[in-house]
Motif scaffolding. Structure first.
Motif, PDB file in Angstrom:
ATOM      1  N   LEU A 136       0.616  -1.142   0.023  1.00  0.00           N
ATOM      2  CA  LEU A 136       0.035   0.130  -0.027  1.00  0.00           C
ATOM      3  C   LEU A 136       0.742   1.235  -0.024  1.00  0.00           C
ATOM      4  O   LEU A 136       1.082   1.813   1.050  1.00  0.00           O
ATOM      5  N   HIS A 137       1.414   1.530  -1.073  1.00  0.00           N
ATOM      6  CA  HIS A 137       1.981   2.932  -1.328  1.00  0.00           C
ATOM      7  C   HIS A 137       1.559   3.343  -2.696  1.00  0.00           C
ATOM      8  O   HIS A 137       2.062   3.550  -3.590  1.00  0.00           O
ATOM      9  N   ASN A 138       0.433   4.156  -2.675  1.00  0.00           N
ATOM     10  CA  ASN A 138      -0.201   4.573  -3.963  1.00  0.00           C
ATOM     11  C   ASN A 138      -1.099   5.865  -3.497  1.00  0.00           C
ATOM     12  O   ASN A 138      -1.094   6.426  -2.404  1.00  0.00           O
ATOM     13  N   ALA A 139      -1.765   6.342  -4.556  1.00  0.00           N
ATOM     14  CA  ALA A 139      -2.400   7.576  -4.513  1.00  0.00           C
ATOM     15  C   ALA A 139      -3.495   7.598  -3.636  1.00  0.00           C
ATOM     16  O   ALA A 139      -3.979   8.490  -2.841  1.00  0.00           O
ATOM     17  N   SER A 140      -4.189   6.189  -3.567  1.00  0.00           N
ATOM     18  CA  SER A 140      -5.318   6.272  -2.878  1.00  0.00           C
ATOM     19  C   SER A 140      -5.112   6.097  -1.170  1.00  0.00           C
ATOM     20  O   SER A 140      -5.850   7.031  -0.389  1.00  0.00           O
ATOM     21  N   SER A 141      -4.021   5.756  -0.842  1.00  0.00           N
ATOM     22  CA  SER A 141      -3.336   5.714   0.689  1.00  0.00           C
ATOM     23  C   SER A 141      -3.188   7.299   1.022  1.00  0.00           C
ATOM     24  O   SER A 141      -3.280   7.936   1.957  1.00  0.00           O
ATOM     25  N   PHE A 142      -2.369   8.074  -0.037  1.00  0.00           N
ATOM     26  CA  PHE A 142      -2.255   9.606  -0.064  1.00  0.00           C
ATOM     27  C   PHE A 142      -3.648  10.287   0.238  1.00  0.00           C
ATOM     28  O   PHE A 142      -3.432  11.144   1.179  1.00  0.00           O
ATOM     29  N   LEU A 143      -4.358   9.892  -0.553  1.00  0.00           N
ATOM     30  CA  LEU A 143      -5.883  10.825  -0.512  1.00  0.00           C
ATOM     31  C   LEU A 143      -6.450  10.285   0.782  1.00  0.00           C
ATOM     32  O   LEU A 143      -7.055  11.159   1.495  1.00  0.00           O
ATOM     33  N   ALA A 144      -6.425   9.109   1.486  1.00  0.00           N
ATOM     34  CA  ALA A 144      -6.889   9.083   2.671  1.00  0.00           C
ATOM     35  C   ALA A 144      -6.327   9.725   3.860  1.00  0.00           C
ATOM     36  O   ALA A 144      -7.026  10.218   4.545  1.00  0.00           O
ATOM     37  N   LYS A 145      -4.969   9.625   3.686  1.00  0.00           N
ATOM     38  CA  LYS A 145      -4.261  10.650   4.510  1.00  0.00           C
ATOM     39  C   LYS A 145      -4.640  12.019   4.515  1.00  0.00           C
ATOM     40  O   LYS A 145      -4.872  12.594   5.677  1.00  0.00           O
TER      41      LYS A 145
END
Length: 305
Positions: A136-145
């Protein structure tokens, strides 16, 4: 199964469970997933106990025995603090049994904690299992953060993160014709939904800490510390959305095998199986596979000491 507590590094009382055989041959620590607790691992732990393993695991901050009431919240940096709780509990058992080999197993959220654990404490475990995990190192993880951080900034840190839940678990469940993403067996989905320690919405503070720290797992500063001689098993359901239906599992395998350089990394995917492979049609085979893997790691460790 015995329920206990210990005082962690910062003085917080943390609840945990233990499954102790008469003459243990090794130590196995369990790190549980989101919105559940170690009580869900009783059957699996009893199986390992029958093989002579002393099994234990804390209920992570915001969960179960440690923070009852299904709030999904705890003061502080929840991911990092939980990681230190796990290391504190490891130390307690290693001091009691200094000559026994130690192994760590993490499922889902617990697998991401375990990814961090083997980086921060590389000398502790002789082997590890990442169950129901992913890269899990993607744009979705960044957006959730970003979403979680914004809500915390506006004073909602202890509020249920329903928006994040809807965009993750909610979407996962919509793709299931029957049951939920938890399991392909409806009765197992019901057990999860009805368990007193499970099925609740975690706080924005939880997700801020989780997604804020997750990226560290894939940074060279941290992963270069991993003991590449340590055997690693990555095991998941092929129909698990958390693992990207196998794609994020393949990526995780490639990360450890080719980027980190772990020499003994194995990948197992069960067709038709969803997120909780210990509570799906794969249960019997998964129990044995994991038990055999742990036993082999113990044997290898004792053969070199």
């Amino acid at each position: 199964m015995t329920e206990k507590t210990f005082v962690s590094y910062d003085g917080k009382k943390v609840g945990y469970r233990e499954w102790r055989p008469e003459n243990p041959v090794g130590l196995v620590q369990i790190a549980h997933g989101m919105a559940e607790s170690t009580v869900r691992y009783d059957g699996f732990a009893e199986y390992l106990k029958a093989r002579g393993f002393l099994v234990f695991g804390d209920d992570h901050r915001g969960h179960g025995l440690t923070d009852p009431g299904k709030t999904g919240y705890c003061d502080g940096e929840m991911f990092e603090d939980t990681l230190k709780d796990m290391a504190t509990l490891t130390k307690i058992y290693k001091e009691e049994y200094p000559d026994l080999p130690f192994f760590i197993f993490g499922h889902s959220y617990g697998s991401f904690l375990t990814q961090a654990y083997i980086e921060r404490y590389p000398d502790n475990a002789c082997g590890a299992v990442l169950c129901g995990s992913a890269y899990l190192h993607n744009a979705s993880s960044f957006l959730a953060k970003v979403v979680a951080s914004a809500n915390c900034l506006f004073g909602k840190k202890n509020r249920p993160a329903k928006f994040i839940e809807k965009l993750s678990f909610g979407l996962y469940n919509k793709k299931c014709a029957e049951g939920t993403f938890i399991s392909s067996i409806p009765e197992e989905c019901d057990k999860y939904a009805e368990c007193p320690d499970c099925n609740f919405t975690l706080s924005y503070a939880f997700y801020k800490s989780f997604f804020g720290n997750l990226s560290k797992n894939y940074k060279k500063k941290y992963y270069r510390n991993i003991n590449t001689d340590m055997p690693l098993l990555i095991i998941a359901g092929k129909d698990d959305p958390v693992g990207g239906y196998g794609k994020l599992i393949d990526k995780l395998y490639d990360f450890y095998k080719h980027k980190v350089g772990v020499e003994k990394v194995e990948k197992v995917l069960y067709p038709g199986v969803r997120h909780e492979l210990l509570n799906d049609t794969s249960r019997e085979d998964a129990y044995k596979k994991i038990g055999d893997f742990i036993e082999a790691a113990f044997a290898a460790e004792q053969g070199t000491t």
